[in-house]
Every structure is written in structure tokens, then in C-alpha cells.
Design an enzyme around this catalytic site. Structure first.
Site, PDB file in Angstrom:
ATOM      1  N   ASN A   7      88.500  18.888 -23.581  1.00  0.00           N
ATOM      2  CA  ASN A   7      89.019  18.063 -24.676  1.00  0.00           C
ATOM      3  C   ASN A   7      88.530  16.627 -24.489  1.00  0.00           C
ATOM      4  O   ASN A   7      88.794  16.002 -23.456  1.00  0.00           O
ATOM      5  CB  ASN A   7      90.553  18.125 -24.649  1.00  0.00           C
ATOM      6  CG  ASN A   7      91.178  17.311 -25.768  1.00  0.00           C
ATOM      7  OD1 ASN A   7      90.789  16.176 -26.011  1.00  0.00           O
ATOM      8  ND2 ASN A   7      92.157  17.875 -26.437  1.00  0.00           N
ATOM      9  N   HIS A  10      90.031  11.624 -25.347  1.00  0.00           N
ATOM     10  CA  HIS A  10      90.204  10.345 -24.643  1.00  0.00           C
ATOM     11  C   HIS A  10      88.958   9.466 -24.669  1.00  0.00           C
ATOM     12  O   HIS A  10      89.048   8.258 -24.511  1.00  0.00           O
ATOM     13  CB  HIS A  10      90.643  10.581 -23.198  1.00  0.00           C
ATOM     14  CG  HIS A  10      92.099  10.933 -23.097  1.00  0.00           C
ATOM     15  ND1 HIS A  10      93.063  10.326 -23.851  1.00  0.00           N
ATOM     16  CD2 HIS A  10      92.744  11.828 -22.321  1.00  0.00           C
ATOM     17  CE1 HIS A  10      94.246  10.837 -23.539  1.00  0.00           C
ATOM     18  NE2 HIS A  10      94.074  11.757 -22.631  1.00  0.00           N
ATOM     19  N   HIS A  43      90.889  16.927 -31.276  1.00  0.00           N
ATOM     20  CA  HIS A  43      92.083  16.957 -32.122  1.00  0.00           C
ATOM     21  C   HIS A  43      91.912  15.892 -33.199  1.00  0.00           C
ATOM     22  O   HIS A  43      91.925  14.696 -32.907  1.00  0.00           O
ATOM     23  CB  HIS A  43      93.314  16.671 -31.250  1.00  0.00           C
ATOM     24  CG  HIS A  43      94.619  16.769 -31.977  1.00  0.00           C
ATOM     25  ND1 HIS A  43      95.833  16.687 -31.339  1.00  0.00           N
ATOM     26  CD2 HIS A  43      94.915  16.959 -33.294  1.00  0.00           C
ATOM     27  CE1 HIS A  43      96.815  16.813 -32.223  1.00  0.00           C
ATOM     28  NE2 HIS A  43      96.286  16.960 -33.416  1.00  0.00           N
ATOM     29  N   THR A 101     100.507  15.730 -27.852  1.00  0.00           N
ATOM     30  CA  THR A 101     101.245  16.853 -28.425  1.00  0.00           C
ATOM     31  C   THR A 101     102.438  17.217 -27.539  1.00  0.00           C
ATOM     32  O   THR A 101     102.277  17.496 -26.355  1.00  0.00           O
ATOM     33  CB  THR A 101     100.318  18.086 -28.547  1.00  0.00           C
ATOM     34  OG1 THR A 101      99.063  17.649 -29.057  1.00  0.00           O
ATOM     35  CG2 THR A 101     100.912  19.128 -29.461  1.00  0.00           C
ATOM     36  N   GLU A 151      97.579  29.732 -27.558  1.00  0.00           N
ATOM     37  CA  GLU A 151      97.365  28.848 -26.406  1.00  0.00           C
ATOM     38  C   GLU A 151      98.744  28.550 -25.840  1.00  0.00           C
ATOM     39  O   GLU A 151      99.586  27.936 -26.517  1.00  0.00           O
ATOM     40  CB  GLU A 151      96.659  27.563 -26.828  1.00  0.00           C
ATOM     41  CG  GLU A 151      96.434  26.640 -25.630  1.00  0.00           C
ATOM     42  CD  GLU A 151      95.613  25.395 -25.960  1.00  0.00           C
ATOM     43  OE1 GLU A 151      94.788  25.440 -26.893  1.00  0.00           O
ATOM     44  OE2 GLU A 151      95.823  24.378 -25.277  1.00  0.00           O
TER      45      GLU A 151
END
Ligand code: PXP
Length: 242
Positions: A7, A10, A43, A101, A151
Site C-alpha cells: 500500500n 503514505h 486507497h 481505516t 480481507e
């Protein structure tokens, strides 16, 4: 053996801190792939606090692995994903005031809405995953709704210690079996790091782990290619020693 989804939100967080053009998550996706990432996760939030529309469309053209688009189940996101056609979409709950999240998607109490939403994505040949807490009820509803994957939220596991962490791990393991038995592919993620990843990676039927914060944090010291390579080898070593 579980695969690794990196992911890169960041990276975009740092860029958006100055609303400039660097660092570019597209370039860092390339480095994550060099380090062994099996997929790239982004995201796209309603408030566009990190990843931007431009990022997802360029990533779709440039990455060589798979694109996992995390998003809330809104009409706006549905339209974007139908244009983008990512390899898969992970539906997550989203609150403006949250830092990241929190908690899984409540698929049980949104069954009807999500059924139509998932159908619409699948009509565009996009596979769909539900980010849920490790609870049998949520798993059964995920199957009923038509999700391909779940997930499992590992945030609680990551926050706990000792006996409590062990109990949460058992819950995740049992949930993965329940899901697998009814034909759902099982991913996991949130809060996983270099210390706690191996117990989750060693779950027999684990398909993919989605990891962001710890990999990008370590990248500040060693570079993203190396931090991804190190995480990947922890996951891989684990399956060899099983
Ligand atoms: N999976 C989901 C659904 C997430 O929302 C996030 C955080 O964006 C992650 C995995 C990655 O979590 P972390 O950054 O704590 O590794």
C-alpha cells in the site's frame, strides 16, 4: 504462500503535505515492484487526502503487477472504478474524521445495497473484496453478497499483546478456514509489521497480505525496494519453514 500487496498511500501523504509533485507514488510503485511486491494497493478516499485520481489512472497504465483499488462503496467511486478497471476493488468503510481505516465493513447491515454494488463491479469484470472483521457472520454475509475475496482486519491483532494477541490470532485463523470452506479467497491486512507479520503469513490458506505503514516507514531508512524485499522474505521464509 501468501503474496504481498504494498500500500503506497503514505508516499502520497508526503506529497500532499506540500501539495506538490514529489514524491510521486507512481515512481515508488515501480520500486515496490522491483522489491518483489505482487500487487500495488491505493486507497482513493472521498476527501482525496493522499492518493489522487491522476495517480490511479497512471498506475493502471504503468504497474506490471496488479492494481488493488481500496474505496468506499459510493456512487462516485463506482463510476471511477468502472472507468479505471483495476484488477480488484477492496470495499472499506470510510469516515472523514478517521486517521486510517477503523474497523471492518459492516456487510451484514448493508446487504441489499452491497449486493447491487458488487454486482455492478463484477459486471465490469472487476473482482471484489470486502475488508471485514474476523467474524463468522460477516464472512457468511460476504459470500451471500457475492464478494470474491475477503480481507480480514488484522488491526486488533496488531494492537494487542501476549495472551490477548494469541486469542485474536486464533480468531483470524478460524475465520480464514470458515471463509475458505465457503469458497472465499482470504487476504489480510492492517497494522502488520516486521515483528508481527509471520504468524499471519503462516496461516495455511492466506492468499495476500496488504501492508503499507511499516514498509513505507522502513523505506525512510533503507529505501522502498529494500524494505519491500525484507517484508517479502519474511513472508516467504515463513512458508518454507512451515
Ligand atoms: N488493508 C486495508 C483495507 C487498509 O485500509 C489499509 C490501510 O490503508 C491496509 C490494509 C494497510 O494497513 P497498514 O498501513 O497499517 O499496513
Amino acid at each position: 504462500m501468501a503474496t504481498l500487496g504494498v500500500n503506497i498511500d503514505h508516499i502520497a501523504n508526503v506529497r500532499q503535505a506540500r501539495r506538490t509533485i514529489e514524491p510521486d507514488p507512481v515512481q515508488f510503485a515501480f520500486l515496490a515492484e522491483l522489491g518483489g511486491a505482487d500487487s500495488i494497493t491505493v486507497h482513493l478516499r472521498e476527501d482525496r487526502r493522499h492518493i489522487q485520481d491522476r495517480d490511479v489512472f497512471i498506475l493502471k497504465e504503468t504497474i506490471k503487477t496488479k492494481l488493488n483499488l481500496e474505496m468506499a462503496a459510493t456512487e462516485e467511486m463506482l463510476e471511477i472504478s468502472k472507468k479505471l478497471l483495476p484488477d480488484y476493488v477492496t470495499l472499506v468503510p470510510e469516515k472523514r474524521e478517521e486517521v486510517t481505516t477503523e474497523g471492518g465493513l459492516d456487510v451484514k447491515n448493508n446487504e441489499k445495497y452491497l449486493k447491487n454494488f458488487v454486482k455492478s463491479l463484477k459486471y465490469s469484470n472487476i473482482q471484489v473484496s470486502a475488508f471485514i472483521d474476523p467474524e463468522s457472520e460477516q464472512i457468511n454475509y460476504s459470500k451471500e453478497i457475492g464478494f470474491d475475496f475477503i480481507e480480514l482486519h488484522t488491526g486488533k491483532y496488531a494492537d494487542l499483546n501476549g495472551e490477548d494477541q494469541y486469542k485474536e490470532l486464533q480468531k483470524i485463523i478460524e475465520s480464514s478456514y470458515v471463509a475458505n470452506d465457503i469458497g472465499l479467497v482470504v487476504n489480510a491486512g492492517h497494522g502488520l509489521n516486521y515483528q508481527n507479520v509471520q504468524k499471519i503469513a503462516s496461516i495455511n490458506n492466506m492468499n495476500e497480505l496488504n501492508i503499507g505503514h511499516s514498509i513505507v516507514a522502513r523505506a525512510l531508512a533503507v529505501g522502498l525496494e529494500k524494505s519491500v524485499r525484507e517484508m517479502k522474505s519474511l513472508i516467504t521464509l515463513n512458508s518454507i519453514s512451515k
